[in-house]
Design a protein around this motif. Structure first.
Motif, PDB file in Angstrom:
ATOM      1  N   VAL A  17      10.444  61.010  -4.264  1.00  0.00           N
ATOM      2  CA  VAL A  17      11.606  61.235  -5.118  1.00  0.00           C
ATOM      3  C   VAL A  17      12.312  62.526  -4.733  1.00  0.00           C
ATOM      4  CG1 VAL A  17      12.323  61.778  -7.491  1.00  0.00           C
ATOM      5  CG2 VAL A  17      10.711  59.910  -7.056  1.00  0.00           C
ATOM      6  N   GLN A  18      13.630  62.448  -4.613  1.00  0.00           N
ATOM      7  CA  GLN A  18      14.477  63.632  -4.477  1.00  0.00           C
ATOM      8  C   GLN A  18      15.471  63.579  -5.636  1.00  0.00           C
ATOM      9  OE1 GLN A  18      15.958  65.082  -0.605  1.00  0.00           O
ATOM     10  NE2 GLN A  18      18.042  64.916  -1.436  1.00  0.00           N
ATOM     11  N   ALA A  19      15.227  64.368  -6.673  1.00  0.00           N
ATOM     12  CA  ALA A  19      16.042  64.283  -7.879  1.00  0.00           C
ATOM     13  C   ALA A  19      15.968  65.587  -8.652  1.00  0.00           C
ATOM     14  CB  ALA A  19      15.574  63.125  -8.758  1.00  0.00           C
ATOM     15  N   GLU A  20      16.954  65.771  -9.528  1.00  0.00           N
ATOM     16  CA  GLU A  20      16.962  66.932 -10.410  1.00  0.00           C
ATOM     17  C   GLU A  20      16.137  66.627 -11.652  1.00  0.00           C
ATOM     18  OE1 GLU A  20      20.027  70.238 -12.236  1.00  0.00           O
ATOM     19  OE2 GLU A  20      20.810  68.255 -11.778  1.00  0.00           O
ATOM     20  N   PRO A  21      15.248  67.521 -12.054  1.00  0.00           N
ATOM     21  CA  PRO A  21      14.523  67.317 -13.310  1.00  0.00           C
ATOM     22  C   PRO A  21      15.470  67.369 -14.512  1.00  0.00           C
ATOM     23  CG  PRO A  21      13.456  68.980 -11.923  1.00  0.00           C
ATOM     24  CD  PRO A  21      14.808  68.731 -11.339  1.00  0.00           C
ATOM     25  N   VAL A  22      14.975  66.908 -15.637  1.00  0.00           N
ATOM     26  CA  VAL A  22      15.667  67.118 -16.909  1.00  0.00           C
ATOM     27  C   VAL A  22      15.105  68.416 -17.480  1.00  0.00           C
ATOM     28  CG1 VAL A  22      16.252  66.174 -19.152  1.00  0.00           C
ATOM     29  CG2 VAL A  22      15.858  64.631 -17.224  1.00  0.00           C
ATOM     30  N   TRP A  23      15.867  69.469 -17.357  1.00  0.00           N
ATOM     31  CA  TRP A  23      15.339  70.814 -17.569  1.00  0.00           C
ATOM     32  C   TRP A  23      14.916  71.046 -19.014  1.00  0.00           C
ATOM     33  CZ3 TRP A  23      14.432  72.815 -13.035  1.00  0.00           C
ATOM     34  CH2 TRP A  23      15.235  72.440 -11.955  1.00  0.00           C
ATOM     35  N   CYS A  34      10.732  66.267  -3.300  1.00  0.00           N
ATOM     36  CA  CYS A  34      11.370  67.580  -3.463  1.00  0.00           C
ATOM     37  C   CYS A  34      12.470  67.459  -4.511  1.00  0.00           C
ATOM     38  CB  CYS A  34      11.946  68.048  -2.127  1.00  0.00           C
ATOM     39  SG  CYS A  34      12.578  69.735  -2.119  1.00  0.00           S
ATOM     40  N   SER A  35      12.437  68.307  -5.503  1.00  0.00           N
ATOM     41  CA  SER A  35      13.476  68.307  -6.521  1.00  0.00           C
ATOM     42  C   SER A  35      14.737  68.979  -5.981  1.00  0.00           C
ATOM     43  CB  SER A  35      12.975  69.016  -7.786  1.00  0.00           C
ATOM     44  OG  SER A  35      11.808  68.391  -8.277  1.00  0.00           O
ATOM     45  N   LEU A  36      15.791  68.980  -6.780  1.00  0.00           N
ATOM     46  CA  LEU A  36      17.020  69.647  -6.359  1.00  0.00           C
ATOM     47  C   LEU A  36      17.673  70.338  -7.550  1.00  0.00           C
ATOM     48  CD1 LEU A  36      19.643  67.759  -7.338  1.00  0.00           C
ATOM     49  CD2 LEU A  36      18.895  66.358  -5.421  1.00  0.00           C
ATOM     50  N   ILE A  37      18.628  71.198  -7.218  1.00  0.00           N
ATOM     51  CA  ILE A  37      19.383  71.959  -8.206  1.00  0.00           C
ATOM     52  C   ILE A  37      20.769  71.328  -8.348  1.00  0.00           C
ATOM     53  CG2 ILE A  37      20.485  74.183  -8.697  1.00  0.00           C
ATOM     54  CD1 ILE A  37      17.483  74.224  -9.105  1.00  0.00           C
ATOM     55  N   GLY A  38      21.102  70.963  -9.573  1.00  0.00           N
ATOM     56  CA  GLY A  38      22.432  70.453  -9.881  1.00  0.00           C
ATOM     57  C   GLY A  38      23.151  71.379 -10.841  1.00  0.00           C
ATOM     58  N   GLU A  39      24.308  70.943 -11.316  1.00  0.00           N
ATOM     59  CA  GLU A  39      25.110  71.788 -12.199  1.00  0.00           C
ATOM     60  C   GLU A  39      24.382  72.085 -13.507  1.00  0.00           C
ATOM     61  OE1 GLU A  39      27.956  74.316 -13.116  1.00  0.00           O
ATOM     62  OE2 GLU A  39      27.830  73.241 -11.189  1.00  0.00           O
ATOM     63  N   LEU A  68      20.745  81.376  -6.843  1.00  0.00           N
ATOM     64  CA  LEU A  68      20.258  79.998  -6.987  1.00  0.00           C
ATOM     65  C   LEU A  68      21.379  79.048  -6.590  1.00  0.00           C
ATOM     66  CD1 LEU A  68      17.832  78.246  -7.948  1.00  0.00           C
ATOM     67  CD2 LEU A  68      18.937  78.178 -10.191  1.00  0.00           C
ATOM     68  N   GLN A  69      21.225  78.421  -5.439  1.00  0.00           N
ATOM     69  CA  GLN A  69      22.288  77.599  -4.873  1.00  0.00           C
ATOM     70  C   GLN A  69      22.089  76.127  -5.246  1.00  0.00           C
ATOM     71  OE1 GLN A  69      24.971  78.771  -2.842  1.00  0.00           O
ATOM     72  NE2 GLN A  69      24.235  80.698  -3.717  1.00  0.00           N
ATOM     73  N   PRO A  70      23.174  75.369  -5.401  1.00  0.00           N
ATOM     74  CA  PRO A  70      23.029  73.925  -5.661  1.00  0.00           C
ATOM     75  C   PRO A  70      22.444  73.210  -4.454  1.00  0.00           C
ATOM     76  CG  PRO A  70      25.335  74.512  -5.284  1.00  0.00           C
ATOM     77  CD  PRO A  70      24.578  75.801  -5.367  1.00  0.00           C
ATOM     78  N   GLY A  71      21.828  72.090  -4.720  1.00  0.00           N
ATOM     79  CA  GLY A  71      21.186  71.321  -3.645  1.00  0.00           C
ATOM     80  C   GLY A  71      19.722  71.685  -3.529  1.00  0.00           C
ATOM     81  N   GLY A  72      19.275  71.892  -2.305  1.00  0.00           N
ATOM     82  CA  GLY A  72      17.881  72.258  -2.069  1.00  0.00           C
ATOM     83  C   GLY A  72      16.929  71.093  -2.023  1.00  0.00           C
ATOM     84  N   GLY A  73      17.454  69.856  -2.075  1.00  0.00           N
ATOM     85  CA  GLY A  73      16.591  68.687  -1.989  1.00  0.00           C
ATOM     86  C   GLY A  73      16.292  68.325  -0.546  1.00  0.00           C
ATOM     87  N   PHE A  74      15.048  68.468  -0.143  1.00  0.00           N
ATOM     88  CA  PHE A  74      14.658  68.188   1.243  1.00  0.00           C
ATOM     89  C   PHE A  74      13.389  67.326   1.255  1.00  0.00           C
ATOM     90  CE2 PHE A  74      17.483  71.732   1.757  1.00  0.00           C
ATOM     91  CZ  PHE A  74      18.092  71.527   2.989  1.00  0.00           C
ATOM     92  N   ALA A  75      13.430  66.197   0.562  1.00  0.00           N
ATOM     93  CA  ALA A  75      12.296  65.280   0.582  1.00  0.00           C
ATOM     94  C   ALA A  75      12.097  64.740   1.996  1.00  0.00           C
ATOM     95  CB  ALA A  75      12.525  64.137  -0.400  1.00  0.00           C
TER      96      ALA A  75
END
Length: 333
Positions: free
Chosen positions: A10-16, A222-227, A243-250
């Protein structure tokens, strides 16, 4: 491994900081992966309730407002939320390795849950040593957390994030005959361009080298950073620069170093799939097996203490000394 296994990273943003919504997202992704033919789905480090990014952005005092909601939205290994995920695993007939913040009493741990396709909780392991500022939030695991499990898919193990930079930890895992390894990562979003060791080049290389050193398949969600993460954690322009958006590198790697799935763009949510063929392990190990024919135990050996290390050990009850019976003897007439 006796046959090919289809896996999903999974490459996704968590529900913070939202446990209920986070569980909903996990279950939805499990259904999607099962529909894609996956027998195993894997999630990033502390996917529930998301990685505590505030620890890298400000002082411990400034981060205190995040502490109560993070604790409240962390998951126990035996609670209703874990039961929901286990039920979904059985419903979709899919194995799961889930990264989550485990709440145990008043402490938190960076945990990975291993769930079978029948909904059984095979195990929960904890990160042996949280990295740097993570130690302001999480406790440590112990030797019992160096786990590789016999499953219908093969021998399955996992580590979190920079545990993949610990040579002795890796060797202890390789020695257990791991065939499928889950390398769970949070996202590679912090200090981009300023701290290369935290970036995608180093950390995807760590997953790749684990595969080659251990001659094991590596599934690296790998998770990622969204808005939503930026809104939650970045209340200043300086923090948005850190802290930059993106960062998903699954990634998914073969035991001889092949890349088995086409990567997604780092800002895009999705699932990577790959079919793992066991013949690749035999090919890789024929060249180098550092815990077998390529080792030198007469020169170098590793001592591992796999015993649990509980904080409280109850002493056995003391035996009471026997006492004499001075009651009057019974006599017969």
């Amino acid at each position: 491994m006796q046959q090919s296994v289809r896996v999903a990273a999974v490459q996704a943003e968590p529900v913070w900081l939202d446990l209920a919504e986070g569980v909903d997202k996990v279950i939805a992704l499990m259904g999607e992966a099962a529909a894609g033919g996956a027998q195993l789905i894997t999630f990033g480090e502390t996917f529930i309730p998301g990685y505590p990014w505030w620890i890298w952005l400000d002082s411990p005092a400034a981060g205190m407002p995040f502490v109560p909601p993070y604790m409240a939205n962390s998951m126990t290994r035996d609670g209703a939320e874990m039961a929901r995920i286990r039920q979904a695993a059985a419903r979709h007939r899919i194995h799961v390795v889930l990264g989550f913040s485990e709440r145990a009493g008043g402490s938190l741990y960076m945990a990975q849950a291993f769930i079978s396709d029948t909904g059984g909780l095979v195990s929960v392991r904890r990160k042996l040593k949280p990295t740097h500022v993570e130690r302001s939030v999480f406790g440590e695991g112990d030797g019992s957390d160096l786990q590789v499990h016999d499953t219908p898919l093969g021998r399955l193990g996992g580590l979190n994030c920079w545990e993949h930079l610990q040579p002795l930890t890796k060797f202890a895992m390789y020695s257990q005959g791991e065939e499928i390894h889950v390398a769970s990562w949070p996202s590679f979003s912090i200090y981009r361009g300023a701290a290369q060791a935290l970036g995608p080049e180093v950390n995807t290389a760590a997953s790749l080298m684990y595969a080659v050193e251990g001659q094991t398949f590596v599934v690296a969600p790998c998770s990622l950073i969204g808005e939503s993460a930026l809104e939650r954690f970045c209340d200043t322009d300086v923090k948005r620069q850190l802290l930059q958006p993106g960062g998903g590198f699954a990634r998914i790697y073969g035991p001889e170093g092949s890349q088995l799935a086409e990567p997604l763009p780092e800002t895009e949510e999705g699932i990577l799939y790959a079919d793992l063929h066991p013949d690749l392990i035999a090919i890789a190990k024929s060249a180098a097996d550092p815990v077998g024919h390529y080792s030198r135990p007469d020169v170098l050996r590793l001592l591992v203490n796999r015993n649990p290390a509980p904080g409280v050990v109850e002493a056995p009850p003391e035996e009471q000394p026997a006492t004499a019976d001075f009651s009057p003897a019974m006599t017969s007439a």
